[in-house]
Design a protein around this motif. Sequence first.
Motif, PDB file in Angstrom:
ATOM      1  N   ARG A  37       5.505  81.347  -0.082  1.00  0.00           N
ATOM      2  CA  ARG A  37       4.744  83.074  -1.089  1.00  0.00           C
ATOM      3  C   ARG A  37       4.168  83.923  -0.491  1.00  0.00           C
ATOM      4  NH1 ARG A  37       1.630  77.608  -2.346  1.00  0.00           N
ATOM      5  NH2 ARG A  37      -0.937  78.495  -0.715  1.00  0.00           N
ATOM      6  N   LEU A  38       4.036  84.660   0.282  1.00  0.00           N
ATOM      7  CA  LEU A  38       3.858  85.824   1.250  1.00  0.00           C
ATOM      8  C   LEU A  38       5.024  86.453   1.226  1.00  0.00           C
ATOM      9  CD1 LEU A  38       1.147  85.074   4.202  1.00  0.00           C
ATOM     10  CD2 LEU A  38       0.456  85.636   2.170  1.00  0.00           C
ATOM     11  N   PHE A  39       6.108  85.849   1.946  1.00  0.00           N
ATOM     12  CA  PHE A  39       7.587  85.822   2.073  1.00  0.00           C
ATOM     13  C   PHE A  39       8.222  86.379   0.336  1.00  0.00           C
ATOM     14  CE2 PHE A  39       8.173  84.921   5.952  1.00  0.00           C
ATOM     15  CZ  PHE A  39       8.402  85.623   6.199  1.00  0.00           C
ATOM     16  N   GLU A  40       7.438  85.735  -0.126  1.00  0.00           N
ATOM     17  CA  GLU A  40       7.944  85.457  -1.947  1.00  0.00           C
ATOM     18  C   GLU A  40       7.268  86.695  -2.428  1.00  0.00           C
ATOM     19  OE1 GLU A  40       9.473  82.535  -5.692  1.00  0.00           O
ATOM     20  OE2 GLU A  40       7.640  82.253  -5.086  1.00  0.00           O
ATOM     21  N   ALA A  41       6.332  87.350  -2.170  1.00  0.00           N
ATOM     22  CA  ALA A  41       4.978  88.384  -3.331  1.00  0.00           C
ATOM     23  C   ALA A  41       5.614  89.944  -2.208  1.00  0.00           C
ATOM     24  CB  ALA A  41       3.964  88.052  -2.308  1.00  0.00           C
ATOM     25  N   ALA A  42       6.295  88.909  -0.905  1.00  0.00           N
ATOM     26  CA  ALA A  42       6.646  91.256  -0.181  1.00  0.00           C
ATOM     27  C   ALA A  42       8.430  90.911  -0.617  1.00  0.00           C
ATOM     28  CB  ALA A  42       7.232  90.656   1.305  1.00  0.00           C
ATOM     29  N   GLY A  43       9.114  90.431  -1.675  1.00  0.00           N
ATOM     30  CA  GLY A  43       9.585  90.450  -2.322  1.00  0.00           C
ATOM     31  C   GLY A  43      11.319  89.144  -2.242  1.00  0.00           C
ATOM     32  N   ALA A  44      10.609  89.212  -0.612  1.00  0.00           N
ATOM     33  CA  ALA A  44      12.376  88.141  -0.108  1.00  0.00           C
ATOM     34  C   ALA A  44      12.845  87.219  -1.352  1.00  0.00           C
ATOM     35  CB  ALA A  44      11.858  87.286   1.082  1.00  0.00           C
ATOM     36  N   ARG A  45      14.392  86.739  -1.268  1.00  0.00           N
ATOM     37  CA  ARG A  45      14.410  85.816  -1.260  1.00  0.00           C
ATOM     38  C   ARG A  45      14.127  84.422  -1.028  1.00  0.00           C
ATOM     39  NH1 ARG A  45      20.169  85.805  -1.916  1.00  0.00           N
ATOM     40  NH2 ARG A  45      20.646  87.429  -0.974  1.00  0.00           N
ATOM     41  N   LEU A  46      13.544  83.204  -1.492  1.00  0.00           N
ATOM     42  CA  LEU A  46      13.204  82.318  -0.783  1.00  0.00           C
ATOM     43  C   LEU A  46      13.715  80.948  -1.521  1.00  0.00           C
ATOM     44  CD1 LEU A  46      11.149  81.049   1.234  1.00  0.00           C
ATOM     45  CD2 LEU A  46       9.378  80.880  -1.198  1.00  0.00           C
ATOM     46  N   ASP A  47      14.261  80.282  -0.330  1.00  0.00           N
ATOM     47  CA  ASP A  47      14.409  79.255  -0.895  1.00  0.00           C
ATOM     48  C   ASP A  47      12.831  78.375   0.554  1.00  0.00           C
ATOM     49  OD1 ASP A  47      15.967  76.494  -0.389  1.00  0.00           O
ATOM     50  OD2 ASP A  47      17.377  77.353   0.300  1.00  0.00           O
ATOM     51  N   VAL A  48      12.546  77.218  -0.233  1.00  0.00           N
ATOM     52  CA  VAL A  48      11.743  76.585   0.790  1.00  0.00           C
ATOM     53  C   VAL A  48      11.765  75.095   0.192  1.00  0.00           C
ATOM     54  CG1 VAL A  48       9.782  77.029  -0.857  1.00  0.00           C
ATOM     55  CG2 VAL A  48       9.415  76.693   0.908  1.00  0.00           C
ATOM     56  N   ALA A  49      11.543  74.367   1.064  1.00  0.00           N
ATOM     57  CA  ALA A  49      12.124  72.524   0.320  1.00  0.00           C
ATOM     58  C   ALA A  49      11.080  72.306   1.849  1.00  0.00           C
ATOM     59  CB  ALA A  49      13.330  72.362   0.779  1.00  0.00           C
ATOM     60  N   ILE A  50      10.263  71.422   0.941  1.00  0.00           N
ATOM     61  CA  ILE A  50       9.673  70.222   2.215  1.00  0.00           C
ATOM     62  C   ILE A  50       9.940  68.265   2.201  1.00  0.00           C
ATOM     63  CG2 ILE A  50       7.264  69.812   3.139  1.00  0.00           C
ATOM     64  CD1 ILE A  50       6.289  72.340   1.994  1.00  0.00           C
TER      65      ILE A  50
ATOM     66  N   LEU B 178      11.310  93.777   3.375  1.00  0.00           N
ATOM     67  CA  LEU B 178      11.418  92.260   3.371  1.00  0.00           C
ATOM     68  C   LEU B 178      12.265  91.820   1.522  1.00  0.00           C
ATOM     69  CD1 LEU B 178       9.000  90.563   4.732  1.00  0.00           C
ATOM     70  CD2 LEU B 178      11.317  90.917   5.782  1.00  0.00           C
ATOM     71  N   VAL B 179      12.532  93.451   0.726  1.00  0.00           N
ATOM     72  CA  VAL B 179      12.798  93.202  -0.274  1.00  0.00           C
ATOM     73  C   VAL B 179      14.437  91.988  -0.510  1.00  0.00           C
ATOM     74  CG1 VAL B 179      13.577  93.993  -2.581  1.00  0.00           C
ATOM     75  CG2 VAL B 179      11.289  94.664  -1.459  1.00  0.00           C
ATOM     76  N   GLY B 180      14.470  91.262  -1.377  1.00  0.00           N
ATOM     77  CA  GLY B 180      15.823  90.986  -1.562  1.00  0.00           C
ATOM     78  C   GLY B 180      16.773  90.110  -0.244  1.00  0.00           C
ATOM     79  N   VAL B 181      15.734  90.251   0.783  1.00  0.00           N
ATOM     80  CA  VAL B 181      16.539  89.335   1.817  1.00  0.00           C
ATOM     81  C   VAL B 181      16.394  88.076   2.122  1.00  0.00           C
ATOM     82  CG1 VAL B 181      15.344  88.762   4.587  1.00  0.00           C
ATOM     83  CG2 VAL B 181      15.564  91.376   4.207  1.00  0.00           C
ATOM     84  N   PRO B 182      17.327  87.531   2.180  1.00  0.00           N
ATOM     85  CA  PRO B 182      17.239  85.910   2.095  1.00  0.00           C
ATOM     86  C   PRO B 182      16.588  85.221   3.337  1.00  0.00           C
ATOM     87  CG  PRO B 182      19.355  86.832   1.778  1.00  0.00           C
ATOM     88  CD  PRO B 182      18.367  87.144   2.689  1.00  0.00           C
ATOM     89  N   VAL B 183      14.558  84.319   2.345  1.00  0.00           N
ATOM     90  CA  VAL B 183      14.578  83.396   3.404  1.00  0.00           C
ATOM     91  C   VAL B 183      14.998  82.389   3.499  1.00  0.00           C
ATOM     92  CG1 VAL B 183      11.768  83.344   3.922  1.00  0.00           C
ATOM     93  CG2 VAL B 183      12.860  85.455   3.935  1.00  0.00           C
TER      94      VAL B 183
END
Length: 212
Positions: free
Chosen positions: A171-184, A145-150
Amino acid sequence: MNPHLGQRVLTWGPAEASVVVLAVHGRGQEPEVMRGLTARFGSLPARFVAPAAAGGSWYPLPFLQPMEANQPQLDEALAAIEARIDTLLDTGTAAGDLVLLGFSQGACLLAHLLLTRPRRIGAVVLLTGGFIGPDPIKAPAGTELVGVPVLLRSIEDDPWVPAHRVAETGRLFEAAGARLDVAIAPGNEHVVTDEACTTAADLIRRLRPRSG
Protein backbone atom coordinates in the motif's frame (compact mmCIF):
# COMPACT_ATOMS: atom_id res chain seq x y z
CA MET A 1 34.44 1.61 8.13
CA ASN A 2 31.21 0.01 6.95
CA PRO A 3 31.72 -3.76 7.44
CA HIS A 4 29.40 -4.71 4.59
CA LEU A 5 31.46 -2.85 2.00
CA GLY A 6 34.51 -4.99 2.58
CA GLN A 7 32.74 -8.20 1.60
CA ARG A 8 32.90 -10.08 -1.67
CA VAL A 9 30.46 -9.48 -4.53
CA LEU A 10 29.26 -12.36 -6.71
CA THR A 11 28.37 -11.58 -10.34
CA TRP A 12 26.87 -13.71 -13.10
CA GLY A 13 25.11 -13.32 -16.41
CA PRO A 14 26.31 -11.65 -19.62
CA ALA A 15 28.81 -8.91 -18.85
CA GLU A 16 27.56 -6.84 -21.80
CA ALA A 17 23.93 -6.76 -20.62
CA SER A 18 22.61 -3.27 -19.99
CA VAL A 19 20.00 -4.50 -17.50
CA VAL A 20 21.58 -5.09 -14.08
CA VAL A 21 19.92 -6.82 -11.13
CA LEU A 22 21.25 -6.02 -7.66
CA ALA A 23 20.36 -9.18 -5.72
CA VAL A 24 20.30 -8.95 -1.91
CA HIS A 25 20.27 -12.18 0.10
CA GLY A 26 18.51 -13.05 3.33
CA ARG A 27 19.63 -13.65 6.91
CA GLY A 28 22.33 -16.26 7.37
CA GLN A 29 22.79 -16.64 3.63
CA GLU A 30 25.47 -16.05 1.02
CA PRO A 31 25.19 -14.52 -2.48
CA GLU A 32 25.13 -18.03 -3.94
CA VAL A 33 21.60 -18.40 -2.59
CA MET A 34 20.49 -15.57 -4.87
CA ARG A 35 22.27 -17.18 -7.79
CA GLY A 36 20.38 -20.38 -7.12
CA LEU A 37 17.11 -18.49 -6.80
CA THR A 38 17.57 -16.60 -10.06
CA ALA A 39 18.44 -19.84 -11.85
CA ARG A 40 14.73 -20.59 -11.43
CA PHE A 41 13.96 -17.43 -13.45
CA GLY A 42 15.35 -19.03 -16.61
CA SER A 43 17.65 -17.35 -19.12
CA LEU A 44 17.55 -13.56 -18.86
CA PRO A 45 19.30 -10.73 -20.74
CA ALA A 46 20.61 -9.32 -17.47
CA ARG A 47 23.76 -9.15 -15.37
CA PHE A 48 23.39 -10.02 -11.69
CA VAL A 49 25.38 -8.44 -8.87
CA ALA A 50 25.01 -9.97 -5.39
CA PRO A 51 26.91 -8.46 -2.46
CA ALA A 52 27.60 -10.44 0.70
CA ALA A 53 26.61 -9.15 4.12
CA ALA A 54 29.20 -9.12 6.88
CA GLY A 55 28.74 -12.29 8.91
CA GLY A 56 25.96 -13.42 6.58
CA SER A 57 23.31 -11.01 7.90
CA TRP A 58 22.51 -7.37 7.23
CA TYR A 59 21.27 -6.66 10.78
CA PRO A 60 21.08 -8.85 13.89
CA LEU A 61 17.45 -9.10 15.08
CA PRO A 62 14.10 -9.79 13.36
CA PHE A 63 12.84 -6.93 11.24
CA LEU A 64 9.80 -6.18 13.42
CA GLN A 65 11.93 -5.47 16.49
CA PRO A 66 12.40 -1.83 17.58
CA MET A 67 14.59 0.04 15.13
CA GLU A 68 17.19 0.94 17.74
CA ALA A 69 17.69 -2.74 18.57
CA ASN A 70 19.08 -3.31 15.07
CA GLN A 71 21.44 -0.34 15.15
CA PRO A 72 24.09 0.48 14.08
CA GLN A 73 24.03 -2.51 11.73
CA LEU A 74 20.76 -1.48 10.06
CA ASP A 75 22.03 1.96 9.07
CA GLU A 76 25.30 0.40 7.92
CA ALA A 77 23.39 -2.06 5.75
CA LEU A 78 21.20 0.65 4.21
CA ALA A 79 24.29 2.76 3.49
CA ALA A 80 26.06 -0.26 1.96
CA ILE A 81 23.19 -0.97 -0.44
CA GLU A 82 23.00 2.71 -1.38
CA ALA A 83 26.73 2.61 -2.11
CA ARG A 84 26.29 -0.47 -4.31
CA ILE A 85 23.53 1.27 -6.24
CA ASP A 86 25.62 4.42 -6.66
CA THR A 87 28.57 2.39 -7.92
CA LEU A 88 26.43 0.68 -10.55
CA LEU A 89 24.97 4.00 -11.70
CA ASP A 90 28.39 5.67 -11.72
CA THR A 91 29.89 2.90 -13.85
CA GLY A 92 27.41 3.01 -16.69
CA THR A 93 24.14 1.39 -15.60
CA ALA A 94 21.17 3.60 -16.40
CA ALA A 95 18.67 4.08 -13.58
CA GLY A 96 15.92 2.65 -15.77
CA ASP A 97 17.98 -0.52 -16.35
CA LEU A 98 18.54 -1.23 -12.65
CA VAL A 99 16.42 -3.84 -10.86
CA LEU A 100 16.52 -4.28 -7.09
CA LEU A 101 15.81 -7.89 -6.07
CA GLY A 102 15.64 -9.05 -2.47
CA PHE A 103 14.64 -12.17 -0.58
CA SER A 104 13.63 -12.26 3.10
CA GLN A 105 15.97 -9.98 5.07
CA GLY A 106 17.24 -8.63 1.75
CA ALA A 107 13.69 -7.81 0.68
CA CYS A 108 13.05 -6.06 4.00
CA LEU A 109 16.20 -4.00 3.56
CA LEU A 110 15.30 -2.94 0.03
CA ALA A 111 11.68 -2.16 0.92
CA HIS A 112 12.76 0.05 3.80
CA LEU A 113 15.44 1.76 1.73
CA LEU A 114 13.08 2.64 -1.10
CA LEU A 115 10.27 3.82 1.18
CA THR A 116 12.50 5.99 3.36
CA ARG A 117 15.15 7.04 0.83
CA PRO A 118 13.34 6.73 -2.51
CA ARG A 119 15.20 6.87 -5.79
CA ARG A 120 14.42 6.34 -9.45
CA ILE A 121 15.15 2.82 -10.70
CA GLY A 122 13.85 0.43 -13.34
CA ALA A 123 11.97 -2.13 -11.23
CA VAL A 124 11.74 -3.73 -7.80
CA VAL A 125 11.22 -7.40 -6.87
CA LEU A 126 10.63 -8.08 -3.17
CA LEU A 127 10.20 -11.73 -2.23
CA THR A 128 8.90 -12.21 1.32
CA GLY A 129 9.72 -8.91 2.97
CA GLY A 130 8.39 -5.58 4.15
CA PHE A 131 9.54 -2.30 5.64
CA ILE A 132 11.47 -2.52 8.90
CA GLY A 133 10.36 -1.76 12.45
CA PRO A 134 7.25 -2.22 14.59
CA ASP A 135 5.69 1.16 13.80
CA PRO A 136 3.85 2.41 10.71
CA ILE A 137 5.73 4.66 8.31
CA LYS A 138 4.47 7.19 5.80
CA ALA A 139 4.62 6.78 2.05
CA PRO A 140 7.36 8.92 0.48
CA ALA A 141 6.10 12.26 -0.75
CA GLY A 142 8.35 12.67 -3.79
CA THR A 143 7.90 11.44 -7.35
CA GLU A 144 10.86 9.04 -7.52
CA LEU A 145 8.70 5.90 -7.37
CA VAL A 146 5.93 7.09 -9.70
CA GLY A 147 5.43 4.49 -12.43
CA VAL A 148 8.14 2.13 -11.12
CA PRO A 149 7.04 -1.53 -11.32
CA VAL A 150 7.12 -3.11 -7.86
CA LEU A 151 6.53 -6.85 -7.51
CA LEU A 152 5.76 -8.19 -4.02
CA ARG A 153 5.32 -11.88 -3.32
CA SER A 154 5.02 -13.75 -0.02
CA ILE A 155 3.37 -16.67 1.78
CA GLU A 156 0.20 -16.30 3.86
CA ASP A 157 1.53 -17.89 7.05
CA ASP A 158 5.25 -17.35 6.54
CA PRO A 159 6.98 -17.99 9.89
CA TRP A 160 9.09 -14.82 9.73
CA VAL A 161 7.23 -12.23 7.65
CA PRO A 162 3.57 -11.53 8.48
CA ALA A 163 1.29 -11.20 5.47
CA HIS A 164 -0.17 -7.97 6.84
CA ARG A 165 3.25 -6.30 6.73
CA VAL A 166 3.73 -7.33 3.10
CA ALA A 167 0.29 -5.93 2.24
CA GLU A 168 0.99 -2.72 4.18
CA THR A 169 4.30 -2.33 2.35
CA GLY A 170 2.47 -2.72 -0.94
CA ARG A 171 0.00 0.00 0.00
CA LEU A 172 2.87 2.38 0.72
CA PHE A 173 4.45 1.73 -2.67
CA GLU A 174 1.09 2.21 -4.34
CA ALA A 175 0.53 5.48 -2.45
CA ALA A 176 3.94 6.62 -3.72
CA GLY A 177 2.78 6.06 -7.31
CA ALA A 178 4.50 2.75 -8.04
CA ARG A 179 2.88 0.19 -10.35
CA LEU A 180 2.21 -2.48 -7.75
CA ASP A 181 1.79 -6.21 -8.32
CA VAL A 182 1.28 -7.99 -4.99
CA ALA A 183 0.20 -11.56 -4.27
CA ILE A 184 0.33 -13.65 -1.13
CA ALA A 185 0.19 -17.39 -1.75
CA PRO A 186 -1.26 -19.94 0.68
CA GLY A 187 1.17 -21.93 2.80
CA ASN A 188 3.33 -21.76 5.90
CA GLU A 189 6.89 -22.12 4.60
CA HIS A 190 9.58 -19.52 4.01
CA VAL A 191 9.85 -20.16 0.28
CA VAL A 192 9.67 -18.49 -3.13
CA THR A 193 6.96 -19.96 -5.33
CA ASP A 194 7.34 -20.88 -8.98
CA GLU A 195 4.76 -18.21 -9.81
CA ALA A 196 6.90 -15.58 -8.11
CA CYS A 197 9.93 -16.67 -10.14
CA THR A 198 8.03 -16.63 -13.42
CA THR A 199 6.50 -13.21 -12.77
CA ALA A 200 9.82 -11.73 -11.66
CA ALA A 201 11.52 -13.05 -14.79
CA ASP A 202 8.82 -11.56 -16.99
CA LEU A 203 9.26 -8.20 -15.30
CA ILE A 204 13.03 -8.25 -15.83
CA ARG A 205 12.61 -9.25 -19.49
CA ARG A 206 10.35 -6.23 -20.07
CA LEU A 207 13.29 -3.94 -19.29
CA ARG A 208 14.59 -3.95 -22.85
CA PRO A 209 18.35 -3.67 -23.33
CA ARG A 210 19.48 -0.38 -24.78
CA SER A 211 20.70 -0.44 -28.36
CA GLY A 212 23.85 1.17 -29.64
